[in-house]
Write an enzyme that holds these catalytic residues in place. Sequence first.
Site, PDB file in Angstrom:
ATOM      1  N   ASN A   1       0.867  -1.182   0.000  1.00  0.00           N
ATOM      2  CA  ASN A   1       0.000   0.000   0.000  1.00  0.00           C
ATOM      3  C   ASN A   1       0.902   1.230   0.000  1.00  0.00           C
ATOM      4  OD1 ASN A   1      -1.796   2.056   0.485  1.00  0.00           O
ATOM      5  ND2 ASN A   1      -2.352   1.384   2.556  1.00  0.00           N
ATOM      6  N   TRP A   2       1.042   1.828  -1.165  1.00  0.00           N
ATOM      7  CA  TRP A   2       1.971   2.959  -1.276  1.00  0.00           C
ATOM      8  C   TRP A   2       1.417   4.232  -0.647  1.00  0.00           C
ATOM      9  CZ3 TRP A   2       4.401   2.972  -6.914  1.00  0.00           C
ATOM     10  CH2 TRP A   2       5.087   1.759  -7.099  1.00  0.00           C
ATOM     11  N   LYS A   3       0.124   4.245  -0.351  1.00  0.00           N
ATOM     12  CA  LYS A   3      -0.528   5.457   0.179  1.00  0.00           C
ATOM     13  C   LYS A   3      -0.260   6.635  -0.765  1.00  0.00           C
ATOM     14  CE  LYS A   3      -0.291   3.398   4.697  1.00  0.00           C
ATOM     15  NZ  LYS A   3      -0.299   3.559   6.141  1.00  0.00           N
TER      16      LYS A   3
ATOM     17  N   HIS B   1      -9.702   1.456   4.415  1.00  0.00           N
ATOM     18  CA  HIS B   1      -8.468   1.641   5.181  1.00  0.00           C
ATOM     19  C   HIS B   1      -8.746   2.594   6.340  1.00  0.00           C
ATOM     20  CE1 HIS B   1      -4.427   2.804   6.285  1.00  0.00           C
ATOM     21  NE2 HIS B   1      -4.025   1.698   5.695  1.00  0.00           N
TER      22      HIS B   1
ATOM     23  N   GLU C   1      -7.151   4.971   7.483  1.00  0.00           N
ATOM     24  CA  GLU C   1      -6.906   6.385   7.176  1.00  0.00           C
ATOM     25  C   GLU C   1      -8.102   6.994   6.451  1.00  0.00           C
ATOM     26  OE1 GLU C   1      -3.120   5.759   5.300  1.00  0.00           O
ATOM     27  OE2 GLU C   1      -2.277   5.245   7.256  1.00  0.00           O
TER      28      GLU C   1
ATOM     29  N   GLU D   1      -5.816  -4.638  10.377  1.00  0.00           N
ATOM     30  CA  GLU D   1      -4.808  -3.607  10.627  1.00  0.00           C
ATOM     31  C   GLU D   1      -5.143  -2.841  11.905  1.00  0.00           C
ATOM     32  OE1 GLU D   1      -2.687  -2.512   6.687  1.00  0.00           O
ATOM     33  OE2 GLU D   1      -4.404  -1.198   6.940  1.00  0.00           O
TER      34      GLU D   1
ATOM     35  N   GLY E   1       2.097   2.424  10.773  1.00  0.00           N
ATOM     36  CA  GLY E   1       3.083   3.493  10.621  1.00  0.00           C
ATOM     37  C   GLY E   1       3.745   3.914  11.928  1.00  0.00           C
TER      38      GLY E   1
ATOM     39  N   SER F   1       2.982  -1.908  10.430  1.00  0.00           N
ATOM     40  CA  SER F   1       4.420  -2.000  10.704  1.00  0.00           C
ATOM     41  C   SER F   1       5.004  -3.378  10.417  1.00  0.00           C
ATOM     42  CB  SER F   1       4.736  -1.563  12.133  1.00  0.00           C
ATOM     43  OG  SER F   1       4.336  -0.223  12.336  1.00  0.00           O
TER      44      SER F   1
ATOM     45  N   GLY G   1       2.618  -0.873   4.320  1.00  0.00           N
ATOM     46  CA  GLY G   1       2.800   0.516   3.922  1.00  0.00           C
ATOM     47  C   GLY G   1       4.267   0.845   3.760  1.00  0.00           C
ATOM     48  N   GLY G   2       4.876   1.329   4.834  1.00  0.00           N
ATOM     49  CA  GLY G   2       6.251   1.823   4.780  1.00  0.00           C
ATOM     50  C   GLY G   2       7.240   0.890   4.105  1.00  0.00           C
TER      51      GLY G   2
END
Length: 257
Positions: free
Chosen positions: A10-12, A100, A102, A172, A178, A218, A239-240
């Site tokens: 997930n590159w966001k 998600h 976010e 999640e 994150g 994470s 993500g990261g």
Amino acid sequence: MARKPLMAGNWKMNNTIAEAVVLTQEIANRLKRAWPDKADVVICPPFVDLKPARTVLEFDKTEVAVGAQDVYWEASGAYTGEISVPMLKEIGCEYCIVGHSERRTLFGETNEDVNRKVAALIAGGIAPIVCVGESLAVRDEGTTLEYVCAQVRAAFAGIEAADAAHAVVAYEPIWAIGTGRTATPEQAEEVCAAIRAELARLFGDEAAEGMRILYGGSMNPGNVEALLAQPDIDGGLVGGASLKAESFIQLVEACVR
Ligand code: PGA
């Protein structure tokens, strides 16, 4: 039933087209040399990067799929700023992240919105990756399992078992996204097992056994193996660690070990 692991990046809101092409090329080059045929891999870049990323992947003949990070449930019309399922389908999207945390917390997405998006994606032949997960306050209250299972029920309301088969659920915990603070494998497994039990109540044991449940929050090369070793964790939504080819490839490789 053996489930094929899925590693989803997930590159966001990261990577311009130029940057996306470079990262996709790096991932494709690495995976082309040693394609992990025992796992599915998908990258989910921002909308504007989908077509360029897909073009790179097609040119390189890799089986890495592309997915979107959100969608609107109507097919077309006066919905300024939105993107529809047919638009994603035409680009060749095979997956789409929905709900998600976010989007839920920053953009007010509700369980009802998530349900409409899930239904539209399934009808359009794109696999939803349905995100669920509790806040720290909910975890501290001790109501995590009820909270997450209610999100699962709401997301799949009105969906038939046969249609749900290709859907993916991503657990999640919001406090782990994150933050560098991963759920322990035991904490993650407890919730993923509860999600599978909820899916079994909704769709029957066989369907639930075939559906993939991912962990996200994470996930990194240092903790991936212990998480994937859990019986109800079938991959990751990352993500990261998906923003660098090196770490993303290590996560993919962990799926096939
Ligand atoms: P993270 O994000 O891996 O950076 O924690 C996961 C996600 O939000 O999907």
